[in-house]
Design a protein around this motif. Structure first.
Motif, PDB file in Angstrom:
ATOM      1  N   LEU A  59     -50.522  15.460 -36.186  1.00 43.17           N
ATOM      2  CA  LEU A  59     -51.670  14.978 -35.830  1.00 43.17           C
ATOM      3  C   LEU A  59     -52.410  16.271 -35.051  1.00 43.17           C
ATOM      4  CD1 LEU A  59     -53.973  12.954 -35.789  1.00 43.17           C
ATOM      5  CD2 LEU A  59     -53.037  12.208 -33.605  1.00 43.17           C
ATOM      6  N   ARG A  60     -51.505  16.764 -34.169  1.00 44.05           N
ATOM      7  CA  ARG A  60     -52.337  17.969 -33.474  1.00 44.05           C
ATOM      8  C   ARG A  60     -52.734  19.088 -34.139  1.00 44.05           C
ATOM      9  NH1 ARG A  60     -48.311  18.458 -27.978  1.00 44.05           N
ATOM     10  NH2 ARG A  60     -49.132  16.088 -27.163  1.00 44.05           N
ATOM     11  N   PHE A  61     -51.751  19.642 -35.100  1.00 39.76           N
ATOM     12  CA  PHE A  61     -52.082  20.668 -35.640  1.00 39.76           C
ATOM     13  C   PHE A  61     -52.143  20.837 -37.188  1.00 39.76           C
ATOM     14  CE2 PHE A  61     -49.266  21.309 -32.073  1.00 39.76           C
ATOM     15  CZ  PHE A  61     -50.054  22.271 -31.406  1.00 39.76           C
ATOM     16  N   GLY A  62     -52.417  19.600 -37.937  1.00 37.60           N
ATOM     17  CA  GLY A  62     -52.536  19.458 -39.241  1.00 37.60           C
ATOM     18  C   GLY A  62     -51.609  20.169 -40.190  1.00 37.60           C
ATOM     19  N   GLY A  63     -52.089  20.591 -41.478  1.00 42.95           N
ATOM     20  CA  GLY A  63     -51.086  20.898 -42.240  1.00 42.95           C
ATOM     21  C   GLY A  63     -50.435  20.031 -43.191  1.00 42.95           C
ATOM     22  N   ASN A  64     -50.304  20.508 -44.401  1.00 47.59           N
ATOM     23  CA  ASN A  64     -49.848  19.300 -45.446  1.00 47.59           C
ATOM     24  C   ASN A  64     -48.628  19.896 -46.213  1.00 47.59           C
ATOM     25  OD1 ASN A  64     -49.750  16.665 -46.625  1.00 47.59           O
ATOM     26  ND2 ASN A  64     -51.123  17.552 -48.401  1.00 47.59           N
ATOM     27  N   THR A  65     -47.756  20.847 -45.650  1.00 50.26           N
ATOM     28  CA  THR A  65     -46.814  21.430 -46.561  1.00 50.26           C
ATOM     29  C   THR A  65     -45.451  21.236 -45.811  1.00 50.26           C
ATOM     30  OG1 THR A  65     -47.038  23.494 -45.387  1.00 50.26           O
ATOM     31  CG2 THR A  65     -47.993  23.390 -47.688  1.00 50.26           C
ATOM     32  N   GLY A  66     -44.308  21.226 -46.341  1.00 52.94           N
ATOM     33  CA  GLY A  66     -42.893  21.056 -45.538  1.00 52.94           C
ATOM     34  C   GLY A  66     -42.872  19.583 -44.973  1.00 52.94           C
ATOM     35  N   VAL A  67     -42.400  19.835 -43.840  1.00 51.77           N
ATOM     36  CA  VAL A  67     -42.495  18.737 -42.872  1.00 51.77           C
ATOM     37  C   VAL A  67     -43.803  17.987 -42.990  1.00 51.77           C
ATOM     38  CG1 VAL A  67     -41.837  18.121 -40.453  1.00 51.77           C
ATOM     39  CG2 VAL A  67     -40.722  19.967 -41.450  1.00 51.77           C
ATOM     40  N   GLN A  68     -44.790  18.646 -42.784  1.00 56.24           N
ATOM     41  CA  GLN A  68     -45.947  17.726 -42.588  1.00 56.24           C
ATOM     42  C   GLN A  68     -46.093  17.065 -43.972  1.00 56.24           C
ATOM     43  OE1 GLN A  68     -46.243  21.495 -41.999  1.00 56.24           O
ATOM     44  NE2 GLN A  68     -45.732  20.913 -40.049  1.00 56.24           N
ATOM     45  N   ARG A  69     -45.951  17.321 -45.036  1.00 57.94           N
ATOM     46  CA  ARG A  69     -46.029  16.456 -46.124  1.00 57.94           C
ATOM     47  C   ARG A  69     -45.157  15.213 -45.995  1.00 57.94           C
ATOM     48  NH1 ARG A  69     -47.871  17.101 -50.935  1.00 57.94           N
ATOM     49  NH2 ARG A  69     -48.118  19.330 -50.897  1.00 57.94           N
ATOM     50  N   VAL A  70     -43.783  15.575 -45.623  1.00 58.04           N
ATOM     51  CA  VAL A  70     -42.910  14.373 -45.270  1.00 58.04           C
ATOM     52  C   VAL A  70     -43.531  13.521 -44.418  1.00 58.04           C
ATOM     53  CG1 VAL A  70     -40.535  13.755 -44.754  1.00 58.04           C
ATOM     54  CG2 VAL A  70     -40.842  16.019 -45.837  1.00 58.04           C
ATOM     55  N   VAL A  71     -44.150  13.861 -43.150  1.00 55.47           N
ATOM     56  CA  VAL A  71     -44.636  13.104 -42.214  1.00 55.47           C
ATOM     57  C   VAL A  71     -45.760  12.168 -42.953  1.00 55.47           C
ATOM     58  CG1 VAL A  71     -45.796  12.953 -40.208  1.00 55.47           C
ATOM     59  CG2 VAL A  71     -43.713  14.455 -40.599  1.00 55.47           C
ATOM     60  N   ARG A  72     -46.912  12.924 -43.424  1.00 49.44           N
ATOM     61  CA  ARG A  72     -47.702  11.983 -43.932  1.00 49.44           C
ATOM     62  C   ARG A  72     -47.539  11.078 -45.061  1.00 49.44           C
ATOM     63  NH1 ARG A  72     -52.340  14.641 -42.186  1.00 49.44           N
ATOM     64  NH2 ARG A  72     -52.429  16.756 -41.563  1.00 49.44           N
ATOM     65  N   GLU A  73     -46.669  11.300 -45.739  1.00 52.64           N
ATOM     66  CA  GLU A  73     -46.116  10.266 -46.795  1.00 52.64           C
ATOM     67  C   GLU A  73     -45.475   9.292 -46.181  1.00 52.64           C
ATOM     68  OE1 GLU A  73     -47.440  10.388 -49.732  1.00 52.64           O
ATOM     69  OE2 GLU A  73     -48.118  12.649 -50.262  1.00 52.64           O
ATOM     70  N   ILE A  74     -44.624   9.489 -45.402  1.00 50.64           N
ATOM     71  CA  ILE A  74     -43.938   8.382 -44.681  1.00 50.64           C
ATOM     72  C   ILE A  74     -44.843   7.616 -43.881  1.00 50.64           C
ATOM     73  CG2 ILE A  74     -41.668   7.856 -43.320  1.00 50.64           C
ATOM     74  CD1 ILE A  74     -40.972   8.636 -46.101  1.00 50.64           C
TER      75      ILE A  74
ATOM     76  N   TRP B 298     -42.689   9.024 -53.374  1.00 42.43           N
ATOM     77  CA  TRP B 298     -42.447   8.703 -52.020  1.00 42.43           C
ATOM     78  C   TRP B 298     -42.237   7.315 -51.577  1.00 42.43           C
ATOM     79  CZ3 TRP B 298     -41.327  12.191 -48.704  1.00 42.43           C
ATOM     80  CH2 TRP B 298     -41.602  13.534 -48.838  1.00 42.43           C
ATOM     81  N   ASP B 299     -42.667   6.424 -52.381  1.00 35.37           N
ATOM     82  CA  ASP B 299     -42.418   5.094 -52.346  1.00 35.37           C
ATOM     83  C   ASP B 299     -40.876   4.767 -52.264  1.00 35.37           C
ATOM     84  OD1 ASP B 299     -45.158   4.271 -52.083  1.00 35.37           O
ATOM     85  OD2 ASP B 299     -45.174   3.539 -54.182  1.00 35.37           O
ATOM     86  N   ASP B 300     -40.152   5.422 -53.131  1.00 30.77           N
ATOM     87  CA  ASP B 300     -38.819   5.028 -53.378  1.00 30.77           C
ATOM     88  C   ASP B 300     -38.018   5.911 -52.032  1.00 30.77           C
ATOM     89  OD1 ASP B 300     -38.806   4.007 -55.943  1.00 30.77           O
ATOM     90  OD2 ASP B 300     -38.783   6.150 -56.722  1.00 30.77           O
ATOM     91  N   SER B 301     -38.644   7.075 -51.651  1.00 34.32           N
ATOM     92  CA  SER B 301     -38.096   7.553 -50.300  1.00 34.32           C
ATOM     93  C   SER B 301     -38.264   6.757 -49.115  1.00 34.32           C
ATOM     94  CB  SER B 301     -38.787   9.014 -50.152  1.00 34.32           C
ATOM     95  OG  SER B 301     -38.461   9.771 -49.080  1.00 34.32           O
ATOM     96  N   ALA B 302     -39.490   6.196 -49.071  1.00 33.00           N
ATOM     97  CA  ALA B 302     -39.794   5.440 -47.721  1.00 33.00           C
ATOM     98  C   ALA B 302     -38.949   4.005 -47.675  1.00 33.00           C
ATOM     99  CB  ALA B 302     -41.064   4.894 -47.801  1.00 33.00           C
ATOM    100  N   ARG B 303     -38.785   3.475 -48.985  1.00 36.58           N
ATOM    101  CA  ARG B 303     -37.736   2.261 -48.672  1.00 36.58           C
ATOM    102  C   ARG B 303     -36.341   2.617 -48.444  1.00 36.58           C
ATOM    103  NH1 ARG B 303     -41.339   0.707 -53.412  1.00 36.58           N
ATOM    104  NH2 ARG B 303     -39.958   1.821 -54.752  1.00 36.58           N
ATOM    105  N   ASN B 304     -35.814   3.925 -48.937  1.00 30.72           N
ATOM    106  CA  ASN B 304     -34.558   4.226 -48.628  1.00 30.72           C
ATOM    107  C   ASN B 304     -34.524   4.437 -47.100  1.00 30.72           C
ATOM    108  OD1 ASN B 304     -31.959   5.552 -48.677  1.00 30.72           O
ATOM    109  ND2 ASN B 304     -32.306   7.108 -50.111  1.00 30.72           N
TER     110      ASN B 304
END
Length: 460
Positions: free
Chosen positions: A106-121, A438-444
C-alpha cells in the motif's frame, strides 16, 4: 547435497564476476565523466544508499530499485469493491480471526514479484471471508480496504492469527509492538517467507540488505509460530539453513508451503503499448525473458547464448522485459551498446501487464536463465499461455514446471543456445501447463492457515 554445494559455489563465482564487472563499469563512467576521486566517492556512496533505501521495503522481490517510489497517501486506502462487501465480512465478533499485513504494498505501490502476490491474495482473502487485509499506520493496525462494514482499527485478542504476507523485512521496528501484543493475548504469528536469497547468496544483494534481512529473519521469522514458504524448495532451504547454523526456533514450529497463481486480472482491459505491439508486428520470431535486470537473473548467460545463435545464422530475436535493478549498470551498458540492440535485441523496461500478456501470447518461448529463485512466477505465467519454457536446471523450477519445462545446465550458455536452437527449428506447439489460478492459490493458503495444515516441522 554435493551437487547443491557445487551449484552454490558456481553461483557465488558468477555473482562475484558480475560485481567485478559492475566496479569496472563504475570506473569507466567515472573516467568518462571526469569525476575527481572525492566527488566519485561521494556519488557512489549516495548511490549505494539510494539502492538500499528504495529496496528495503521489498519492491520487486527485494531487488527492484530502479526508480524512486513515491510513498502513497496513507489515508487513501482502496475502497472495498461492492461485489466483495458483505455484512458478515470478518465479523468483529468472530473468534480465530486472521489478519494479513499488506503495508509495504500500500505504501509504495508496485505490481510485480511480492506485490503481485499480495494484491491477488488480499482481494481473495476478503472475498472468501477467510482473512482481513490490514496495514500499519501511525502505530495502529487499520483495515486495508475502506468500507463501513469493516473495522477501522484492529485490536488483537486470543485466537487471532497475524500473517506477514508482504515484504516486511523493512518494517521490523513497526511490526514488533504488534507482534508482542499478539503474543500477550495468545495469538499466532504466521510469517510468509518468499526466499532466503540474502542469507544463502549474500553477493546477490547489498551488504546492508543482508544485514537488514538477517535481523528480520532472526527477530521475526525464527520467533514465528508458523512459517509459510512460496515453494517446497524454499521450505527445504529454510530447514537446511536452520539446521546447519543450529538456530533456535519456537518448540512447536510448523512449516508449510503453497503454490502461487499464474493468471492475470481478468478485468484488466488496458491495451498493450506501442512498443509491445511493435515487437509482435515484426515477423521475425522472438524469445522472451521476464524479470528485473540484476545479477541473479542470469541475463548475461542468455545474451551469450543468443550471440552464439546469431553467429550461427539463427535469425531469432531476444526480447527482455524488466526494469533495471540493483547492480545492473554494466548489463544495461552492454545491452544498449550491443550491435543488435534495436534489431534482434530488444528491451522493454517499462512494460505493463497488458504488454506482458501480449508478448507472452506471440513469443516462441520463455528463456528463464535465473540461478536463484524462491518460486519463479514468469515460468508459470508463460506456461499458462501455452508458451514453451527453457529454464535453468533448478529444483524449484522442477517443482513448479515439472516435465513441461526444457532445462539447461546452470550457467551454461552453450547448452542454453543448443536448447533455444532446437526449439527454434521445431514447429512451435502450445504446451499449456495445468492451470493453477490465484483463486486456487488463495484457497490453498487459507487451508494452511485455518486448518493448521502445515506439511512439516523441524526435527530437534
Amino acid at each position: 547435497m554435493e551437487q547443491q554445494l557445487e551449484h552454490e559455489s558456481e553461483i557465488a563465482i558468477f555473482l562475484a564476476s558480475q560485481i567485478q564487472q559492475e566496479n569496472m563499469e563504475m570506473n569507466r563512467r567515472r573516467l568518462a565523466d571526469a569525476l575527481d576521486p572525492v566527488t566519485a566517492f561521494v556519488y557512489f556512496k549516495l548511490k549505494e544508499f539510494y539502492w538500499t533505501m528504495t529496496r528495503q521495503f521489498g519492491l520487486a522481490h527485494l531487488h527492484d530499485g530502479s526508480r524512486t517510489r513515491r510513498r502513497l497517501n496513507p489515508n487513501r486506502r482502496p475502497l472495498l469493491p461492492s461485489e466483495l462487501a458483505s455484512d458478515d465480512t470478518l465479523s468483529s465478533g468472530a473468534s480465530g480471526r486472521v489478519f494479513i499485513d499488506v503495508t509495504p504494498t500500500l505504501r509504495f505501490g508496485g505490481n510485480t514479484g511480492v506485490q503481485r502476490v499480495v494484491r491477488e491474495i488480499a482481494k481473495r482473502s476478503i472475498r472468501d471471508r477467510f482473512a482481513l487485509p490490514v496495514i500499519v499506520e501511525n502505530g495502529e493496525l487499520l483495515s486495508y480496504y475502506d468500507h463501513p462494514s469493516l473495522p477501522l482499527s484492529v485490536k488483537f485478542r486470543e485466537g487471532d492469527k497475524f500473517v506477514l504476507l508482504d515484504a516486511s523485512w523493512g518494517m521490523l521496528s513497526e511490526h514488533q509492538p504488534f507482534i508482542q501484543g499478539l503474543a500477550d493475548v495468545g495469538g499466532q504469528l504466521v510469517t510468509v517467507l518468499h526466499d532466503l536469497i540474502p542469507l544463502i547468496h549474500p553477493l546477490s544483494v547489498s551488504p546492508e540488505m543482508t544485514d537488514e534481512f538477517n535481523e528480520w529473519f532472526e527477530k521475526i521469522v525464527l520467533r514465528s509460530d508458523r512459517i509459510i514458504c512460496v515453494s517446497k524448495s524454499t521450505a527445504m532451504d529454510l530447514i537446511g539453513y536452520v539446521a546447519r547454523n543450529d538456530l533456535a526456533t519456537k518448540p512447536h514450529l510448523r512449516i508449510g508451503w503453497w503454490r502461487l497463481g499464474a493468471d492475470f486480472d481478468d478485468e484488466e482491459s488496458a491495451s498493450p503499448s506501442a512498443e509491445a505491439k511493435a515487437v509482435t508486428a515484426n515477423e521475425t520470431p522472438y524469445f522472451v525473458s521476464v524479470g528485473t535486470l540484476e545479477p541473479r537473473k542470469g541475463y548475461p548467460i542468455a545474451l551469450e547464448a543468443f550471440e552464439r545463435l546469431w553467429l550461427r545464422g539463427v535469425n531469432a530475436r531476444y526480447v527482455i522485459i524488466g526494469r533495471a535493478g540493483w547492480q545492473s549498470e554494466s548489463l544495461v551498458h552492454r545491452i544498449k551498446q550491443h550491435w543488435e540492440f534495436g534489431r534482434r535485441l530488444l528491451w522493454l523496461d517499462k512494460a505493463s501487464d497488458a504488454d506482458l500478456r501480449h508478448c507472452y501470447t506471440h513469443a516462441c518461448a520463455l528463456v528463464y536463465p535465473s540461478m536463484i529463485e524462491g518460486f519463479g512466477i514468469p515460468l508459470v505465467e508463460a506456461g499458462r499461455y501455452g508458451l514453451p519454457v527453457i529454464a535453468s536446471d533448478l529444483p524449484v523450477f522442477h517443482e513448479t514446471g515439472g516435465d513441461h519445462v526444457r532445462y539447461f545446465n546452470l550457467l551454461d550458455s552453450i547448452d542454453l543456445a543448443d536448447k533455444i536452437e532446437k526449439l527454434y527449428r521445431e514447429p512451435i506447439k502450445k504446451e499449456e501447463m495445468p492451470i493453477y489460478s490465484w483463486d486456487d492459490s488463495a484457497r490453498n493458503l487459507a487451508n494452511l492457515i485455518l486448518n493448521d495444515a502445515y506439511q512439516t516441522g523441524l526435527q530437534r
